[in-house]
Design a protein around this motif. Structure first.
Motif, PDB file in Angstrom:
ATOM      1  N   ALA A 121       1.997   1.860  -3.433  1.00  0.00           N
ATOM      2  CA  ALA A 121       0.911   2.372  -4.286  1.00  0.00           C
ATOM      3  C   ALA A 121       0.670   3.857  -4.030  1.00  0.00           C
ATOM      4  N   ILE A 134      -7.768   4.865  -1.371  1.00  0.00           N
ATOM      5  CA  ILE A 134      -6.336   4.767  -1.733  1.00  0.00           C
ATOM      6  C   ILE A 134      -5.913   6.025  -2.505  1.00  0.00           C
ATOM      7  N   LEU A 135      -6.786   6.457  -3.409  1.00  0.00           N
ATOM      8  CA  LEU A 135      -6.466   7.664  -4.189  1.00  0.00           C
ATOM      9  C   LEU A 135      -6.409   8.890  -3.273  1.00  0.00           C
ATOM     10  N   LEU A 183       1.403   7.039  -6.482  1.00  0.00           N
ATOM     11  CA  LEU A 183       0.359   8.021  -6.843  1.00  0.00           C
ATOM     12  C   LEU A 183       0.838   9.440  -6.523  1.00  0.00           C
ATOM     13  N   LEU A 236       0.847  -1.203   0.000  1.00  0.00           N
ATOM     14  CA  LEU A 236       0.000   0.000   0.000  1.00  0.00           C
ATOM     15  C   LEU A 236       0.881   1.251   0.000  1.00  0.00           C
ATOM     16  N   MET A 282     -11.039   2.045  -3.541  1.00  0.00           N
ATOM     17  CA  MET A 282     -10.137   2.670  -4.521  1.00  0.00           C
ATOM     18  C   MET A 282     -10.093   4.177  -4.286  1.00  0.00           C
ATOM     19  N   LEU A 287     -14.771  -2.916  -2.066  1.00  0.00           N
ATOM     20  CA  LEU A 287     -13.437  -2.801  -2.664  1.00  0.00           C
ATOM     21  C   LEU A 287     -13.358  -1.628  -3.634  1.00  0.00           C
ATOM     22  N   PHE A 288     -14.424  -1.447  -4.405  1.00  0.00           N
ATOM     23  CA  PHE A 288     -14.426  -0.330  -5.364  1.00  0.00           C
ATOM     24  C   PHE A 288     -14.394   1.016  -4.629  1.00  0.00           C
TER      25      PHE A 288
END
Lengths: 385, 483
Positions: free
Chosen positions: A123, A271-272, A127, A120, A268, A264-265
């Motif tokens: 990731a 995370i962003l 980003l 993570l 996202m 999960l979607f």
């Protein structure tokens, strides 16, 4: 960043950063009245957003990132940027920690978070390294997936919710709400995010920004009502809002927890949002130390998030008091005061470079006028041909 | 003693047994003819060039060398578009490219008679259609240019020819529609191709490699097609096309990801069906790449997501398996990759037998032996079929599938979502000649989405894609059936 991207990033990051552990923490302090806290902070942020827009009319927001000749101003600016770095790091840290919370039962009972969180970290660092344009493109690409997932999860929760749990409204005790306002303020300095987002955005309007922000926060308030409506007294024990809101809706159908894919979607978006906060932390720290190599500063920030998560926020519930205390001091006192002084100094300074949002807006409108004129002449020439 | 031109040419051609040399005598002057039999049109050579020359020689009266040269050029071989040269290197190069050199003293006429047996035009195997044109490009560049010209009968179709490759001297045609393609993109492509300094261009892939930006070339950044109708449609959108001699694959630039989700079939069916097909393609693509990883993740960590009954049936079918789910699915994927590679290399007659042995015998035996389970075979089989839903991106997706499987096996759905974000974030950052990879969805361009997932009627597509097109952005002035 286009205005559309700005509004999408604003809405989704505001929701994504608050949708997990925060409602259950608030429910622990305020019980059924937790939704009121969200509304209060919405109003505070509305004032904050208006202030951001008014100030950016008078001065350049972008100048906050650039060194000035005036040493006193520069000192204030560096202070502001340093504390802003801490603020954004803490926001990134909260989301980072919440992602662990989401997968805690299914994954990190067996696996070591301190090792696997490196994925993570990579990731979000990637980003943040790619920048706000890349993050906003990601948000734009995933917007419908995230929005539809949120909508379905909310509907699934809303049909199982007992709305009478938040009643009667007359019994609302405002004292704990006021103390909670102080406690949770670090989660709600959204106008500060908007201030930094607006640096990279073009043609943004106050009315639309307010509309998007209000809609997002009203949605968030509704989600909190649904969450408390479902779990009532045990809401503080629930691991997080988004992973539990639809938990009971599909039980009767015996189709398993297919809603997990929707969770999960929505994740996202989290995370962003984490990447976005880390990006702003990188931006701020770089403006504090403009001569330092940016990649080294980025690595330091990423390492800070990782170390703080593994050491300080091992158990958020236990250390929340300490964390919120530190963060509130920073976000409320230092950032607030420094920013006000700094912007006031900018306002009263006679010669200010005219490159603020509104000026950008003017430039953009003149550009679009030119474009229109060009396309008209093209049309004419095509017709002649 | 000064060497004559024909001697110089003969010296250059020594040790090349393919070169044919004929010597004729015209009014006392030596007329040397050089050609390569295997690459010239023999019929035209004997009846159109050699016979008239011999006839002329018989009746020729005494003339000066210059007069003789001019008479042959303008009267005897008047049907051909002849160029002249006295440079042995130029003559040599032309002969190697299929011209016949008629040398008289210090001058040579170069008669283009290139003809090599070529494959006839047929439907390309990678983009078959139920409805729509079935013509495909072939290896011959002139045939391919003809197929393009046949569809675009406009003086705006501009073709720039370049020769690249120090040894192969491969012809490359850069094609665009004047006013429709963007000049900056066109100039950049021309300069990039001109800058190629390589010994040989065997196929269009060699050129593609020089046109891609960046060091990491994991995802394709140049569009390719074997169909002239698709090629012309892309030129009409404002793209620049590249044809390479010897390759049936035409290149188009700039390239965006959504191109591969479009099929020529979509334009020969109703918009609703095209929309459905495109949505199926994107779901198929995601399924193909992610399915084995999700299966491993669900089986290893996130099994609580599955319905109880389904979980029980899966558990009963994997009962007795001694290897972990990740290794099991990797074995199946590995077997599939081996079978795919072997069937590509094998003669057609054996490929059928191999697929039967591979799919049925090996699969059944492995299941019976308890090495792999039936669900894993089903997942990999469906995923492999789904890979072919976008034939142009099979190689990338095959690799991505392994990445997702590994991440799903190591850290479950958490790993899959992290990998997905990283990959998409990388893709979003890619630009092909300044055009973002995910146009028209990221950044969002409303007018370009008319040919997106939700396909509109052709009448609604009034403008060309905003970012590709040059000055002329309009396809049609207005909708014919105004509501």
């Amino acid at each position: 960043m286009s205005s559309r991207q700005f509004y999408i990033v604003l809405a989704l990051s505001v929701i994504s950063m608050k949708m997990q552990k925060l409602p259950s923490l608030v429910a622990g302090d305020l019980g059924k009245d937790g939704w009121l806290l969200f509304l209060c902070f919405t109003l505070i942020n509305v004032i904050g957003i208006i202030l951001v827009f008014v100030l950016s009319k008078k001065s350049s927001v972008e100048r906050l990132l650039q060194p000035t000749r005036n040493q006193f101003l520069n000192f204030l600016r560096v202070c502001l940027m340093f504390f802003a770095t801490i603020y954004f790091l803490s926001q990134a840290l909260l989301v980072y920690e919440h992602i662990q919370g989401l997968f805690a039962n299914t994954l990190f009972d067996d696996l070591s978070w301190s090792f696997f969180s490196l994925f993570l970290l990579f990731a979000v660092s990637y980003l943040a390294h790619r920048g706000v344009e890349n993050i906003s493109l990601n948000f734009e690409l995933f917007v419908w997936i995230i929005v539809v997932s949120f909508a379905i999860l909310t509907i699934l929760g809303a049909v199982k919710c007992d709305y009478s749990t938040i009643l009667p409204l007359e019994t609302i005790d405002f004292k704990p709400v006021l103390s909670a306002l102080k406690k949770y303020s670090c989660w709600f300095a959204d106008f500060f995010l908007i201030l930094f987002l607006s640096i990279k955005a073009r043609e943004i309007k106050l009315s639309k920004t307010l509309l998007v922000y209000l809609s997002s926060m009203i949605f968030m308030t509704f989600l909190t009502i649904v969450f408390v409506g479902i779990y009532d007294k045990v809401a503080p024990l629930a691991p997080g809002l988004i992973s539990t809101i639809s938990e009971q809706s599909l039980l009767d159908l015996s189709i398993g927890r297919v809603d997990w894919f929707l969770i999960l979607f929505t994740e996202m978006g989290a995370i962003l949002a984490c990447g976005l906060n880390l990006y702003f932390a990188n931006l701020c720290i770089h403006s504090c130390f403009p001569k330092a190599k940016s990649i080294i500063l980025k690595l330091i920030n990423a390492a800070t998030v990782y170390v703080l998560d593994v050491i300080i926020l091992v158990d958020l519930n236990k250390k929340i008091q300490f964390f919120c205390g530190v963060m509130n001091t920073i976000s409320l006192v230092v950032i607030g005061v420094t920013m006000t002084v700094l912007l006031a100094l900018y306002i009263f300074k006679p010669k200010v470079p005219q490159d603020c949002i509104i000026i950008n807006q003017k430039a953009a409108t003149t550009q679009s006028k030119r474009k229109r004129a060009k396309s008209k002449s093209n049309k004419k020439s095509e017709a002649e041909i | 003693m000064k060497k004559t031109l024909s001697v110089k040419i003969k010296e250059k051609f020594t040790q090349d047994s393919q070169i044919e040399t004929l010597t004729l005598n015209a009014s006392g002057e030596e007329l040397a003819i050089f050609y390569i039999e295997s690459i010239v049109d023999k019929k035209l050579f004997s009846s159109g060039l050699l016979a008239p020359l011999q006839k002329f020689i018989k009746t020729a009266t005494k003339k000066t060398q210059t007069e003789l040269f001019e008479t042959i050029k303008t009267d005897v071989l008047s049907l051909f578009s002849i160029t002249t040269s006295n440079n042995p290197n130029v003559i040599l190069q032309n002969v190697l490219c299929g011209s016949v050199a008629v040398v008289l003293n210090e001058n040579a006429m170069l008669v283009p008679l290139y003809d090599v047996d070529k494959r006839s035009i047929s439907e390309p195997p990678t983009s078959r259609v139920i409805k729509g044109p079935r013509e495909g490009f072939v290896e011959d560049i002139y045939t391919n240019l003809g197929l393009v010209r046949k569809r675009l009968k406009t003086p705006n179709l501009k073709i720039k020819e370049l020769v690249v490759g120090k040894q192969t001297h491969t012809k490359i045609s850069i094609i665009h529609l004047k006013g429709i393609a963007r000049k900056d993109i066109l100039n950049r492509i021309i300069s990039q191709i001109k800058a190629i300094d390589i010994d040989g261009i065997i196929d269009s892939y060699y050129v593609e490699s020089f046109l891609e930006d960046g060091r990491i070339k994991f995802f394709k950044r140049v569009g390719s097609t074997e169909k002239p109708d698709i090629f012309c449609a892309k030129l009409l959108e404002g793209r620049v096309g590249i044809l390479v001699d010897g390759s049936p694959i035409a290149l188009t630039l700039p390239f965006v990801m959504f191109e591969d989700l479009q099929s020529s079939q979509d334009y020969f069916t109703i918009p609703a069906m095209a929309t459905f097909a495109r949505i199926m393609r994107i779901f198929g693509l995601i399924f193909a790449v992610v399915a084995p990883g999700v299966y491993v993740a669900l089986q290893s960590y996130n099994y609580r997501i599955l319905p109880i009954n389904f979980l029980v049936s899966v558990l009963s079918s994997i009962e007795g398996l001694s290897i972990p789910p990740l290794i099991e699915i990797l074995i199946v994927l590995f077997l599939f990759e081996i079978i795919t590679e072997a069937s590509l290399q094998m003669p057609n007659s054996l490929a059928m037998a191999l697929s039967i042995i591979g799919a049925l015998a090996l699969g059944n035996t492995a299941v019976d032996a308890g090495i792999i389970s039936p669900p894993s075979i089903v997942v990999v089989a469906i995923s492999s079929v789904a890979l072919y839903i976008i034939p142009d991106e099979i190689s990338e997706n095959r690799l991505l599938r392994i990445v997702f499987t590994l991440m799903g096996g190591i850290v479950g759905l958490y790993g899959i979502i992290i990998s997905f974000i990283i990959i998409v974030s990388y893709l979003v950052s890619i630009k092909s000649y300044g055009i973002p990879y995910f146009v028209p969805y990221a950044p969002d361009i409303k007018s370009d989405k008319k040919d997106g997932f939700i396909k509109h009627d052709v009448q609604d597509m009034l403008t060309r894609p905003t970012l590709f097109a040059g000055e002329n952005k309009r396809r049609q002035t207005k909708r014919r059936n105004n509501k």
